[in-house]
Write a protein that holds these residues in place. Structure first.
Motif, PDB file in Angstrom:
ATOM      1  N   VAL A   1       0.850  -1.200   0.000  1.00 44.93           N
ATOM      2  CA  VAL A   1       0.000   0.000   0.000  1.00 44.93           C
ATOM      3  C   VAL A   1       0.881   1.243   0.000  1.00 44.93           C
ATOM      4  CG1 VAL A   1      -1.757   1.273   1.276  1.00 44.93           C
ATOM      5  CG2 VAL A   1      -1.823  -1.243   1.206  1.00 44.93           C
TER       6      VAL A   1
ATOM      7  N   ARG B   1      -7.663  -0.676  -5.515  1.00 49.11           N
ATOM      8  CA  ARG B   1      -6.268  -0.486  -5.919  1.00 49.11           C
ATOM      9  C   ARG B   1      -5.439  -1.737  -5.609  1.00 49.11           C
ATOM     10  NH1 ARG B   1      -3.977   5.524  -5.377  1.00 49.11           N
ATOM     11  NH2 ARG B   1      -5.776   6.714  -6.047  1.00 49.11           N
TER      12      ARG B   1
ATOM     13  N   ASP C   1      -2.578   5.273  -1.884  1.00 46.03           N
ATOM     14  CA  ASP C   1      -3.618   4.291  -1.575  1.00 46.03           C
ATOM     15  C   ASP C   1      -4.199   4.549  -0.192  1.00 46.03           C
ATOM     16  OD1 ASP C   1      -3.034   3.034  -3.971  1.00 46.03           O
ATOM     17  OD2 ASP C   1      -1.626   1.625  -3.050  1.00 46.03           O
TER      18      ASP C   1
ATOM     19  N   GLN D   1      -9.372   1.665  -1.620  1.00 45.25           N
ATOM     20  CA  GLN D   1      -8.125   0.985  -1.272  1.00 45.25           C
ATOM     21  C   GLN D   1      -8.152  -0.455  -1.762  1.00 45.25           C
ATOM     22  OE1 GLN D   1      -7.612   1.285   2.966  1.00 45.25           O
ATOM     23  NE2 GLN D   1      -6.648   3.296   2.873  1.00 45.25           N
TER      24      GLN D   1
END
Length: 422
Positions: free
Chosen positions: A230, A245, A234, A242
């Protein structure tokens, strides 16, 4: 009785000469190949034993490579642990100096912060071939150490190497699937595939988890692993975005593996989709298994076992480093107590790695000696005794010459019968 039709002496001489020539050919073969048993027809039992031992020697060669890789990996972890111990010892000296009230604690704190950064740098760099044993991301790994042959077959033996968490943050594993698929591991069983030639199994990512920068999702597919970390961008998004992604990042990593039958579907921007990890399995996708009888596929759950794990910041073995602050009397006193525990943690980690590295090194030396001993044993079974072969060759060559002379004499005997009719 003499006969011109049957020459018994010549037949005996001929059979003797044939036997000598057979022995001579075998001796010459031993000399040219260096082996007294070169094929199964020479001695089936001994030849079979030698071939089994030769296969074990080949296996031990691979084990030596595995042990060398494992030893190098542990050596890197041990060196990192020792370096961290030295850095913590230096830090202790700074903390002890900060116990005095009339020193510039601000500058001492700057030195301590620099040492903290260096420790984090060492932890991050302490990996060999992508495996880090000191950052807490690996609880344990197995190093192939031996092949143990028994009456029922061959079993692989391993040396377990326990990872040491010397990170200042840490990793805490969490399930990332929703309650419908609560387990972090989902097996695609043979029974699932038996329904049809093509079957689909879906994993739904938990949409309620909020991720922070540095968190990571990893998935193991068979023997391969993909991971998405992450980013700050993000982390700034909503939980749903999130997840979108992360799924997109995992999809990209999986595409790079070239597994055509594994697909990931991300949610729409409005969150109406479920963000499912969809695995489409066909019987033809499983190497080495039947293509027309999916109901008979029994190894599928081993070949396509998918595990997803969420790593979040947690309590690392050196997490107390983040709270060291000697700019105040209270902080300096607390830091002095904390640094002793940190040094013990790093020292114990280095000792553990040193112990296991020594064990791997001992096993490596044993495997090398064992391989040499087995090669010697194989040689004693099938190699020719060259001194004996040389002596036998000369004796057979002499016997061959005498045999030729004996056959020649025997062939001359019918000629003597002519004298009776003169």
């Amino acid at each position: 009785m003499s006969s011109i039709l049957t020459n018994s002496s010549a037949m005996v001489a001929l059979q003797t000469l044939k036997g000598i020539n057979t022995g001579l050919a075998k001796t010459q073969a031993e000399i040219s190949t260096g082996k007294s048993i070169a094929s199964a027809k020479d001695n089936a039992a001994i030849w079979a034993i030698s071939k089994v031992m030769e296969s074990d020697v080949k296996g031990f060669s691979g084990i030596s490579d595995s042990l060398a890789l494992g030893e190098s990996t542990v050596a890197v972890a041990r060196q990192a642990s020792e370096t961290i111990t030295d850095l913590l010892t230096d830090m202790k000296g700074k903390i002890v100096a900060a116990q005095e009230s009339n020193v510039d604690r601000g500058k001492i704190q700057n030195d301590i912060n620099a040492l903290k950064d260096q420790i984090n740098s060492v932890i991050g760099a302490a990996q060999f071939n992508g495996l880090n044993l000191v950052d807490g991301s690996n609880s344990s790994v197995n190093v192939l150490s031996s092949l143990d042959r028994t009456a029922t077959g061959v079993n692989a033996a391993h040396i377990q190497v326990d990872g040491q968490n010397l990170s200042t943050g840490g990793y805490t594993a969490k399930a990332v699937f929703s309650s419908a698929n609560a387990s972090t591991t989902k097996d695609v069983a043979a029974a699932t595939l038996a329904k049809a030639d093509t079957s689909t199994v879906s994993f739904t990512l938990d949409r309620t988890i909020t991720y922070a920068e540095g968190d990571a999702i990893s998935m193991r597919i068979g023997e391969q692993e993909v991971r998405y970390t992450v980013s700050a961008g993000d982390a700034a998004q909503t939980a749903t975005e999130q997840s979108n992604r992360i799924l997109a990042g995992l999809a990209s990593a999986i595409d790079a593996l070239g597994i055509a039958d594994l697909e990931i579907t991300t949610s729409a921007a409005d969150g109406s989709n479920d963000g499912a990890i969809t695995l489409t399995v066909t019987d033809t996708a499983i190497d080495g298994l039947a293509t027309d009888t999916p109901a008979d596929v029994v190894g599928l759950d081993q070949d396509l076992n998918i595990t997803a794990q969420f790593h979040s910041a947690g309590a690392g073995g050196l997490s107390a480093l983040t709270g060291l602050d000697v700019t105040t009397n209270t902080g300096a006193t607390a830091a002095l107590g904390a640094i002793e525990s940190l040094i013990d943690t790093a020292t114990n980690a280095a000792a553990n790695f040193g112990s296991i590295e020594g064990r791997i090194q001992t096993q490596s030396e044993f495997i090398s000696n064992l391989s040499d001993a087995m090669k010697t044993g194989i040689g004693s079974l099938v190699d020719a005794d060259m001194e004996e072969a040389s002596a036998r060759l000369q004796a057979l060559q002499t016997q061959q010459q005498l045999g030729i002379q004996a056959l020649s004499i025997a062939n001359q005997q019918p000629q003597n019968i002519l004298s009776l009719f003169r």
